[in-house]
Motif scaffolding. Structure first.
Motif, PDB file in Angstrom:
ATOM      1  N   ALA A   1       0.834  -1.200   0.000  1.00  9.47           N
ATOM      2  CA  ALA A   1       0.000   0.000   0.000  1.00  9.47           C
ATOM      3  C   ALA A   1       0.871   1.254   0.000  1.00  9.47           C
ATOM      4  O   ALA A   1       1.861   1.332   0.723  1.00  9.47           O
ATOM      5  N   VAL A   2       0.490   2.216  -0.825  1.00  7.21           N
ATOM      6  CA  VAL A   2       1.111   3.539  -0.804  1.00  7.21           C
ATOM      7  C   VAL A   2       0.102   4.467  -0.143  1.00  7.21           C
ATOM      8  O   VAL A   2      -1.045   4.563  -0.575  1.00  7.21           O
ATOM      9  N   ARG A   3       0.537   5.154   0.901  1.00 13.65           N
ATOM     10  CA  ARG A   3      -0.419   5.879   1.733  1.00 13.65           C
ATOM     11  C   ARG A   3      -0.689   7.302   1.248  1.00 13.65           C
ATOM     12  O   ARG A   3      -1.796   7.612   0.848  1.00 13.65           O
ATOM     13  N   HIS A   4       0.276   8.142   1.304  1.00 14.85           N
ATOM     14  CA  HIS A   4       0.026   9.542   0.917  1.00 14.85           C
ATOM     15  C   HIS A   4       0.492   9.742  -0.510  1.00 14.85           C
ATOM     16  O   HIS A   4       1.686   9.909  -0.771  1.00 14.85           O
ATOM     17  N   CYS A   5      -0.454   9.726  -1.432  1.00 14.35           N
ATOM     18  CA  CYS A   5      -0.118   9.791  -2.856  1.00 14.35           C
ATOM     19  C   CYS A   5      -1.323  10.314  -3.618  1.00 14.35           C
ATOM     20  O   CYS A   5      -2.368  10.614  -3.037  1.00 14.35           O
ATOM     21  N   ILE A   6      -1.141  10.425  -4.915  1.00 13.02           N
ATOM     22  CA  ILE A   6      -2.251  10.686  -5.830  1.00 13.02           C
ATOM     23  C   ILE A   6      -2.471   9.397  -6.610  1.00 13.02           C
ATOM     24  O   ILE A   6      -1.529   8.804  -7.111  1.00 13.02           O
ATOM     25  N   MET A   7      -3.732   8.982  -6.705  1.00 13.43           N
ATOM     26  CA  MET A   7      -4.061   7.792  -7.487  1.00 13.43           C
ATOM     27  C   MET A   7      -5.005   8.204  -8.609  1.00 13.43           C
ATOM     28  O   MET A   7      -6.042   8.839  -8.343  1.00 13.43           O
ATOM     29  N   VAL A   8      -4.615   7.897  -9.834  1.00 16.77           N
ATOM     30  CA  VAL A   8      -5.441   8.215 -10.999  1.00 16.77           C
ATOM     31  C   VAL A   8      -5.879   6.903 -11.636  1.00 16.77           C
ATOM     32  O   VAL A   8      -5.056   6.026 -11.914  1.00 16.77           O
ATOM     33  N   VAL A   9      -7.182   6.763 -11.843  1.00 18.75           N
ATOM     34  CA  VAL A   9      -7.763   5.547 -12.391  1.00 18.75           C
ATOM     35  C   VAL A   9      -8.496   5.895 -13.673  1.00 18.75           C
ATOM     36  O   VAL A   9      -9.256   6.863 -13.724  1.00 18.75           O
ATOM     37  N   MET A  10      -8.272   5.092 -14.720  1.00 11.64           N
ATOM     38  CA  MET A  10      -8.831   5.385 -16.041  1.00 11.64           C
ATOM     39  C   MET A  10      -9.741   4.260 -16.503  1.00 11.64           C
ATOM     40  O   MET A  10      -9.292   3.180 -16.870  1.00 11.64           O
TER      41      MET A  10
END
Length: 208
Positions: A198-207
């Motif tokens: 798991a990556v906690r503090h990030c931006i996740m972009v889903v397409m």
């Protein structure tokens, strides 16, 4: 005389991404407020400073007191208009006293790093917030950008999206430490995201 409270966006982190006008306002400030890291990076000798902590009311009280006699500059990460201290300041001070200097948000940088436009993306924050599960519903062609936190991390979000009907092979980008030397961007499927750390503090972009 009404003294100004200038809210300055300092960008995603690296000094390379702060606007010249923002840096000018910071350097000219007599009273400077910001996160501990921001103060370490930008505060100079002779400036009166106060850190932004979880005690937001204490921060507001400091700004209110100082702004009776001097202009105050408040540094916020990213852009002031995107999940920052600005709403709290607007609740306490009249708009005539507030000046806002924009900055580059981490969300904006994430989309630029993966090279896709974001004008049609749905943006949301799960950082310290419970998700509106209805807002996670799958729709073909839908693009979603999300701020994450410890609980709603990349792994947990991928699981939630799969539960909401997103296909297992949906492309996802996990963007960590944006603008810093240790920046990392992982391109994975949602199914792969549930299996990796798991990556906690990030931006996740889903397409979709």
């Amino acid at each position: 005389m009404e003294y100004k409270i200038t809210v300055v966006g300092i960008g995603p982190g690296s000094k390379d991404y702060i606007l010249p006008i923002a840096l000018k306002k910071i350097n000219e400030a007599e009273v400077l407020v910001g996160g501990k890291r921001a103060l370490a990076d930008y505060a100079s000798e002779g400036q009166k400073t106060a850190p932004i902590t979880v005690d937001i009311q204490a921060v507001i009280a400091f700004i209110r007191t100082q702004s009776l006699e001097k202009d105050v500059v408040v540094m916020v990460s990213g852009d002031p208009g995107y999940y920052s201290l600005l709403p709290a300041l607007r609740n306490e001070f009249t708009s005539s006293r507030l000046e806002v200097i924009p900055g580059i948000s981490s969300m904006q940088m994430a989309f630029s790093r993966i090279g896709i436009p974001w004008q049609n993306a749905d943006l949301m924050s799960l950082h310290g917030r419970l998700p509106d599960y209805a807002s996670l519903a799958y729709e073909k062609g839908r693009i979603v950008g999300m701020l994450t936190d410890d609980e709603h991390n990349s792994q947990r979000i991928a699981m939630l999206l799969l539960d909401a009907g997103w296909p297992q092979n949906t492309p996802a980008y996990i963007c960590e430490h944006l603008s810093y030397p240790d920046e990392k961007i992982f391109a994975v499927s949602l199914l792969e995201a549930t299996a990796r750390d798991a990556v906690r503090h990030c931006i996740m972009v889903v397409m979709g």
